[in-house]
Design an enzyme around this catalytic site. Structure first.
Site, PDB file in Angstrom:
ATOM      1  CG  ASN A 193      -0.950  -5.819  -2.514  1.00  0.00           C
ATOM      2  OD1 ASN A 193      -1.813  -5.662  -1.516  1.00  0.00           O
ATOM      3  ND2 ASN A 193      -0.935  -4.841  -2.822  1.00  0.00           N
ATOM      4  CG  ASP A 198      -5.633  -5.129  -0.991  1.00  0.00           C
ATOM      5  OD1 ASP A 198      -4.175  -5.340  -0.846  1.00  0.00           O
ATOM      6  OD2 ASP A 198      -6.228  -5.145  -0.091  1.00  0.00           O
ATOM      7  CD  GLU A 203      -2.297  -2.643   1.001  1.00  0.00           C
ATOM      8  OE1 GLU A 203      -1.247  -2.405   1.737  1.00  0.00           O
ATOM      9  OE2 GLU A 203      -2.384  -2.902  -0.090  1.00  0.00           O
ATOM     10  CB  CYS A 216      -8.201  11.743   8.028  1.00  0.00           C
ATOM     11  SG  CYS A 216      -8.058  13.616   7.995  1.00  0.00           S
ATOM     12  CG  MET A 229      -2.191  12.875  14.866  1.00  0.00           C
ATOM     13  SD  MET A 229      -3.323  12.353  13.596  1.00  0.00           S
ATOM     14  CE  MET A 229      -4.184  14.199  12.791  1.00  0.00           C
ATOM     15  CB  CYS A 254      -6.494   6.347  11.026  1.00  0.00           C
ATOM     16  SG  CYS A 254      -4.765   5.655  10.532  1.00  0.00           S
ATOM     17  CE  LYS A 304      -6.997  -8.582   0.182  1.00  0.00           C
ATOM     18  NZ  LYS A 304      -6.919  -6.877   1.239  1.00  0.00           N
TER      19      LYS A 304
HETATM   20 CA    CA Z   1      -3.021  -5.455   0.470  1.00  0.00          CA
END
Ligand code: CA
Length: 732
Positions: free
Chosen positions: A312, A357, A232, A660, A703, A663, A384
């Site tokens: 992936n 993915d 990612e 944002c 954060m 999360c 997956k």
């Molecule tokens: Ca992944």
């Protein structure tokens, strides 16, 4: 101060303020040189064991013991239970006749909140477990009394490395040592008796976005460790082996190619040139890659080989990764390596040229099956992409593959002659969006799966008809630190794309516990529910953890042969990993790490609660403990009365999706595992909000300071405007 938890009592108050207080006290105690750990554990010494009073050894697991683990069911010696990784136990004291008496035996609080995905190791009276933020605990397996804790002090800003919470999937225990990865990329070796640090190795580039959350595995004096995030966030996945005594790197194997002009000096060099590079097209870049080994690895003593399961490719979209062609080895694959040298032995790629993915990281499970009258040594895998694979361990040959969930649309079938999927014609969304199933969530993801040699069935949580609408982008830009995967993500339609009124609604996903016959390749039973990891036992039972309203949980048991639900018990925390079982003094226990988070950090809830610490929860027949109370409701949403220009809110909405959502959840709505921003005390205070977003005021909690990524032109205020509007809409 005593912070252990004994049966029937509990020392941590559920009052929100008190959680913080106790947590800081725990931290102080653990770093206090006057406290009894880590140098002098107070429990029975290994020299004078008594049958029912404490540990009889500390982590004395060797290869012989690991290889014989199925015959030692009183312990849980490896993350998958044994080197077969079946997550099956021969213990049967807890069975259909006795399970009504299964009650809490003890619980032990961690000093961390957020997702708990650890699989504990249990050996000779000690439970070893890891937690969010990569902390490691040892506890007395009879009582849950904490023996020691090790906090690797992962910096809060490392919480930014990775998609899905600061989780850890568990330790490995071997030759008196406990091994664990840390979210900032270290591999730790701790003394199993004292928790003292023996050595630490930085396994990743600390400046990269790589994290380590998977459990290490061990064999032959080596400890194996993978990593996460490059699927990612960019970069080349790899797996490393370290000497268990010295912490020296023994070998490393890269799963995707680098610059062909610059060899890695790694075990993978030879195979990179011969078979990997030719499957990649377009220019080499520093960021392209993926194929992280972020969950499953299995050592197979029969072939002295290590199987690694890869994620992936990056970017997700093949047209931006590889000039829209090529299989891109070794993304979405199982790769078998010589465990002593790291040299390539064989691979099987489950999703060639993946653009969806489809991580192939589910648990690899080893067994022997009789197929067409022939006994075959096989591995089984449920990645997956929705297909159940049976692969010959000696050769990597595909023996069978059938969809384990209905509604798979990305490929019609897998050709057994070529081993290749028949990919749907429109599956690569080069120009037009396409909705495909199973989608990015997968028919099943990483959650532990189990195989019972008694029933001959595989057990897994399945997501049928789940789907993703993949929306193409015209061009690609890489930004370090951002999950820019090459498509429009977290939105249902691309900018300027008008929803088509004739487009059929996506199918409604179905979630259930699935029992699958790997020989016939067909479902045997399904029981509805949104559960997590599983454990199978000779008591004709399958145990599975659940979430209630995202953050609270339940441990349940099902008949292994029919799927009938025969028992359940609520737990204050959700269970998002798998339980394990062990036996002491003639009593069988079932124990699980509990704590909501992981991929569900972004989930919304209709019953938002205050965060609670994670904990280990153990059950036994006629247990007498009382589990801690459920967390109280979260503070109410009290949006400020300020109003904002619509343009500012619109800009905030756009920024929110990109920065944002991952999360804090869709539309600023979450279950408050990571703060539900609608309830943020900073919402009415522009200065405080800015300090948090652009100056790192809460960096120690994960954060990060966003100033290097968010434009310094009122972006934080736009985000505040958007969240205020969302909060207001929630209470309207
Ligand atoms: Ca992944």
């Amino acid at each position: 101060m005593s912070h252990q938890v004994k049966s029937g009592q509990h020392s941590v108050s559920r009052v929100p303020g008190a959680i913080v207080l106790c947590t800081s006290i725990l931290l102080a105690a653990c770093s206090d040189p006057q406290s009894p750990q880590p140098e002098s554990p107070s429990a029975a010494s290994p020299q004078a064991p008594t049958a029912a009073s404490g540990p009889t050894s500390f982590g004395q697991i060797d290869d012989a013991r690991l290889n014989n683990a199925p015959n030692e069911p009183e312990n849980w010696l490896a993350t998958g239970g044994s080197q077969l990784a079946q997550r099956f136990s021969a213990l049967d004291q807890i069975n259909l006749d006795t399970i009504a008496d299964l009650k809490p035996a003890w619980s032990m609080d961690f000093d961390t909140m957020r997702g708990q995905e650890s699989t504990p190791i249990v050996v000779d009276g000690v439970v070893y477990v890891t937690t969010a933020w990569s902390k490691v605990y040892a506890a007395d397996a009879r009582t849950g009394e904490q023996l020691w804790q090790y906090d690797p002090q992962v910096p809060g800003k490392a919480g930014f490395k990775g998609c899905c919470d600061v989780i850890n999937r568990g330790p490995a225990v071997y030759q008196g040592k406990v091994f664990a990865g840390t979210y900032d990329g270290r591999l730790l070796a701790l003394d199993a008796k004292t928790g003292a640090l023996l050595w630490s190795a930085q396994t990743t580039d600390p400046d990269s976005m790589f994290s380590v959350a998977g459990a290490p595995r061990v064999a032959n004096g080596l400890v194996f460790i993978g990593n996460g995030s490059s699927g990612e966030f960019g970069g080349r996945g790899f797996v490393s082996a370290y000497n268990v005594d010295s912490g020296e790197l023994a070998w490393r194997f890269y799963l995707t190619p680098g610059d062909p002009a610059v060899p890695d000096g790694a075990a993978s060099d030879e195979i990179m040139d011969s078979i990997v590079q030719p499957t990649w097209f377009g220019p080499h870049t520093d960021y392209r890659g993926g194929a992280n080994v972020w969950n499953s690895m299995v050592y197979d003593p029969e072939y002295d080989q290590l199987y690694v399961a890869t994620g992936n490719g990056f970017p997700w979209v093949r047209k931006f990764r590889s000039d829209n062609k090529g299989d891109n080895l070794f993304i979405s694959s199982i790769v078998a390596l010589d465990a002593r040298t790291g040299r390539y032995k064989w691979h099987y790629q489950e999703t060639p040229g993946d653009s969806w993915d489809y991580d192939s990281v589910a648990d690899i499970i080893l067994t022997e099956l009789t197929l067409d009258g022939q006994p075959r040594k096989v591995l089984m895998h449920t990645p997956k992409n929705g297909f159940f694979y049976v692969i010959e361990r000696g050769t990597g040959k595909l023996l069978s593959a059938e969809p384990y969930v209905p509604g798979v649309t990305w490929a019609s079938h897998v050709d057994l002659e070529t081993g290749r999927p028949a990919v749907a014609e429109n599956a690569y969304y080069d120009d037009e969006p396409v909705r495909l199933s199973p989608g990015e969530g997968g028919g099943h993801s990483w959650q532990p799966t189990a195989f019972s040699p008694v029933t001959g069935l595989m057990y897994l949580q399945a997501n049928a008809y789940a789907s993703t609408r993949y929306i193409p982008r015209e061009s690609y830009e890489f930004v370090k630190g951002m999950d820019y995967m090459g498509l429009w993500h977290f939105v249902s339609h691309g900018p300027g794309e008008a929803p088509d009124p004739n487009e059929p609604p996506p199918p409604t996903p179905q979630t259930y516990l699935l029992a699958w016959d790997p020989v016939k390749q067909e479902a045997v039973w399904k029981t509805d529910g949104r559960g997590a990891g599983v454990l199978a036992t000779a008591g004709n039972l399958v145990f599975q953890g659940f979430s209630r309203n995202v953050v609270m949980g339940e441990l349940a048991a099902f008949r292994a042969d029919t799927g009938e639900k025969v028992w359940s018990h609520p737990t204050p925390n959700a269970i998002i990993t798998g339980p394990v079982t062990y036996s002491l003094d003639g009593e069988q226990y079932v124990v699980a790490a509990t704590g909501a988070g992981g991929g569900s950090i972004i989930a919304a809830s209709d019953d938002v609660r205050m965060p609670q610490v994670g904990r280990l929860v153990a059950f036994k027949l006629n247990g007498t403990a009382t589990l801690p109370a459920e967390p109280p409701p979260a503070r109410p949403i009290e949006p400020p009365t300020e109003t904002f220009a619509p343009e500012l809110v619109a800009r905030g909405a756009e920024l929110y999706v990109g920065f944002c959502t991952r999360c804090h959840g869709f539309g600023a709505r979450s279950a408050n595992i990571i703060p539900d921003l609608r309830r943020s005390p900073a919402l009415g205070n522009a200065e405080l909000w800015e300090a948090i977003v652009q100056q790192g005021a809460l960096e120690s909690r994960g954060m990060i300071n966003w100033s290097h990524l968010l434009p310094d032109d009122g972006a934080a205020e736009a985000l505040r405007a958007y969240v205020v509007e969302q909060a207001r809409a929630s209470v309207r």
